[in-house]
Design an enzyme around this catalytic site. Structure first.
Site, PDB file in Angstrom:
ATOM      1  N   GLU A 132     -10.537  22.424 -35.556  1.00 15.66           N
ATOM      2  CA  GLU A 132     -11.935  22.058 -35.317  1.00 15.66           C
ATOM      3  C   GLU A 132     -12.708  22.512 -36.539  1.00 15.66           C
ATOM      4  OE1 GLU A 132     -15.523  22.313 -34.980  1.00 15.66           O
ATOM      5  OE2 GLU A 132     -15.410  23.690 -33.292  1.00 15.66           O
TER       6      GLU A 132
ATOM      7  N   GLY B 115     -13.021  26.444 -38.266  1.00 16.15           N
ATOM      8  CA  GLY B 115     -13.609  26.931 -39.506  1.00 16.15           C
ATOM      9  C   GLY B 115     -13.913  25.785 -40.449  1.00 16.15           C
ATOM     10  N   SER B 116     -13.930  26.092 -41.729  1.00 13.28           N
ATOM     11  CA  SER B 116     -14.344  25.102 -42.721  1.00 13.28           C
ATOM     12  C   SER B 116     -13.286  24.030 -42.929  1.00 13.28           C
ATOM     13  CB  SER B 116     -14.641  25.788 -44.055  1.00 13.28           C
ATOM     14  OG  SER B 116     -13.435  26.183 -44.698  1.00 13.28           O
ATOM     15  N   THR B 117     -13.736  22.862 -43.334  1.00 15.13           N
ATOM     16  CA  THR B 117     -12.815  21.762 -43.613  1.00 15.13           C
ATOM     17  C   THR B 117     -11.878  22.108 -44.763  1.00 15.13           C
ATOM     18  OG1 THR B 117     -14.359  20.120 -42.760  1.00 15.13           O
ATOM     19  CG2 THR B 117     -12.702  19.336 -44.314  1.00 15.13           C
TER      20      THR B 117
ATOM     21  N   LYS C 142      -6.742  36.195 -34.543  1.00 17.46           N
ATOM     22  CA  LYS C 142      -7.163  36.640 -35.870  1.00 17.46           C
ATOM     23  C   LYS C 142      -8.628  36.243 -36.058  1.00 17.46           C
ATOM     24  CE  LYS C 142      -7.926  37.120 -40.290  1.00 17.46           C
ATOM     25  NZ  LYS C 142      -9.269  36.834 -40.851  1.00 17.46           N
TER      26      LYS C 142
ATOM     27  N   GLY D 103      -9.172  24.229 -43.465  1.00 17.88           N
ATOM     28  CA  GLY D 103      -8.338  23.397 -42.608  1.00 17.88           C
ATOM     29  C   GLY D 103      -7.360  22.559 -43.406  1.00 17.88           C
TER      30      GLY D 103
ATOM     31  N   CYS E 286     -21.250  24.187 -35.987  1.00 18.88           N
ATOM     32  CA  CYS E 286     -20.690  22.945 -36.527  1.00 18.88           C
ATOM     33  C   CYS E 286     -21.322  21.723 -35.879  1.00 18.88           C
ATOM     34  CB  CYS E 286     -19.171  22.925 -36.367  1.00 18.88           C
ATOM     35  SG  CYS E 286     -18.618  23.332 -34.701  1.00 18.88           S
TER      36      CYS E 286
END
Length: 481
Positions: A250, A228-230, A176, A233, A284
């Site tokens: 990650e 992706g973003s925290t 995705k 996540g 990142c």
């Protein structure tokens, strides 16, 4: 115009609703393609197909040697189609051609070759047990159906470094990609079919955040691997807790760069500039917080600001471009908001701090921006900006520099600049980061683990660590009496 469909059971198909979305060129703001906007019905069909593919004789009975050959073939096809893949990556994501051609596409091929070798080397062990007349051994078995959710900054290589170990270990995978950058991932899925991946083993779902949320929530998914973003996540953790899905995350970073008093200042300026502005800072692992010894801070700030001003800004297709566009209008606004906060909170703007106008005004270009006088509690020093914004802060002694470098909720990457061998070897273990670089740019290699501490995520990718992330240990007891 490029048009991508969904890949379900090795068949290309439109979304069940017929819905589509547009992907936009970050260089000029114009549509460059469409993608199928998957619905909940499509997610259900994809998961069912992946389960069927995972359990199929064609996949379960495939020998490790043949699975390795299959991965090697995918790597070959990536290399054979390198020119078109690099062009798609630059068109869709905006990254300069020198990155897509020399880094993104070669890394994707390299990862498949690396894990092709691992397919025949997934070993177990025999455990000595104290129960009489028992043989106990362990093997590593695939987790099952995996959802691989990738970001928009490096679409192709990140898809590759998730997909290759997932396949090497015998899982089925649903890709995705981010809705901003689906084109190269769709091309990769096509290459997987061409290589001979059995039906259902590789699936492609495109669409916005709701598609990703549906995958994470789906009871038929055994593992999610997300980059992706925290914030996203954290949402994935909450949703996955309902059925205890296996997770690899990650997430964000706020990489400190410590420039010691003995550093070669010109090398540090050049290396930090490249490490900060690689892919226009949309990485990142980008260097973002610069702790420079007070004796060198003025020289460092002056030289890095001048160097930043000299870099060619332009479309990724221009071979002379060093700084390309940001990925979207929305993200450009986010970066500009952080720059405003730096000004409002009292940091000194040395250079940059504005959108590029003129002939580039329709694209999402932002000038490399350097701040001095940054305090550790300022927003630009604490939050991940993911753009070309550099914050310079002086320090007086190494204990102070280490404490301030570690004063972050992230822990993905750090870098140290020194000419002293003792410092180079003794300082990294004091820094809370998954990877510490010494006198160099942030690098990724299939043989070395990638991941971080704290809010930078869970688990590691690359190397043998990905084999662990995509398998479960299974114990067998045999009664010998």
């Amino acid at each position: 115009m490029h048009a991508t469909q969904l890949l379900i059971h090795n068949e290309w198909t439109d979304a069940s609703t017929g819905a589509t979305g547009n992907t936009i060129s970050p260089a000029n703001g114009e549509p460059i393609g469409t993608f199928a906007e998957a619905s909940g019905t499509d997610v259900d069909a994809a998961v069912a197909s992946a389960r069927k593919g995972f359990e199929s004789d064609a996949w379960q009975s495939m020998s490790p040697d043949l699975r390795g050959k299959l991965l090697w073939r995918i790597g070959q096809l990536i290399e054979e189609n390198a020119e078109e893949l690099a062009a798609l990556e630059t068109l869709d994501q905006g990254q300069p051609t020198f990155i897509s051609t020399n880094i993104s596409v070669p890394l994707a091929a390299q990862v498949f070759r690396y894990y092709a070798g691992y397919a025949t080397k997934i070993e177990g062990k025999v455990s000595p047990v104290s129960i009489p007349d028992q043989l106990s051994y362990q093997t590593r078995v695939p987790i099952g159906v995996t959802g691989l959710i990738t970001p928009w900054n490096f679409p192709l290589p990140i898809a590759a470094w998730k997909l290759a170990p997932a396949l090497a270990t015998g899982n089925a995978a649903i890709l995705k990609p981010a809705e901003q950058t689906p084109l190269s991932t769709a091309y990769l899925a096509r290459l997987c079919v061409e290589a001979g991946v059995p039906a259902g083993v590789v699936t492609l779902l495109t669409g916005g955040p709701e598609v990703g949320k549906a995958l994470v929530a789906h009871r038929g998914i055994d593992k999610i691997s997300f980059t992706g973003s925290t914030a996203v996540g954290q949402e994935i953790v909450t949703t996955s807790a309902r059925d205890l899905k296996r997770l690899s995350l990650e997430l964000g970073g706020k990489a400190p760069s410590i420039v010691c008093a003995d550093a070669d200042i010109d090398s540090a300026v050049q290396g930090n500039l490249q490490g900060a502005l690689f892919n226009t800072g949309q990485a990142c692992g980008a260097f973002t917080r610069f702790f420079v010894h007070r004796s060198k801070v003025d020289e460092f700030a002056t030289k890095i600001a001048a160097a930043a001003d000299s870099l060619k800004i332009g479309p990724g297709q221009d071979p002379d471009t060093i700084v390309g566009p940001l990925a979207s209008e929305e993200h450009l606004g986010r970066v500009a908001g952080y720059v405003k906060s730096g000004n409002d909170e009292g940091a000194q703007l040395v250079t940059g701090g504005e959108r590029v106008g003129g002939e580039l005004a329709n694209g999402f270009f932002y000038r490399p921006t350097v701040f001095t006088g940054v305090k550790d509690d300022m927003t630009i020093a604490r939050e991940e900006i993911f753009g070309p914004v550099l914050s310079i802060m002086p320090f007086d002694d190494m204990d102070e520099a280490i404490a301030r470098a570690n004063n972050t909720r992230y822990g993905l990457v750090a870098v140290l600049w020194t000419q002293d061998l003792k410092t180079a070897h003794s300082l990294p273990k004091k820094i809370r980061a998954g990877t510490v670089f010494v006198n160099q740019l942030p690098l990724i290699d299939p043989g070395s683990p990638w991941g971080g501490f704290g809010m930078s995520g869970w688990g590691r990718e690359m190397g043998s660590y990905s084999i662990d992330e995509f398998t479960e240990p299974q114990t067998v007891f045999i009664n010998l009496s």
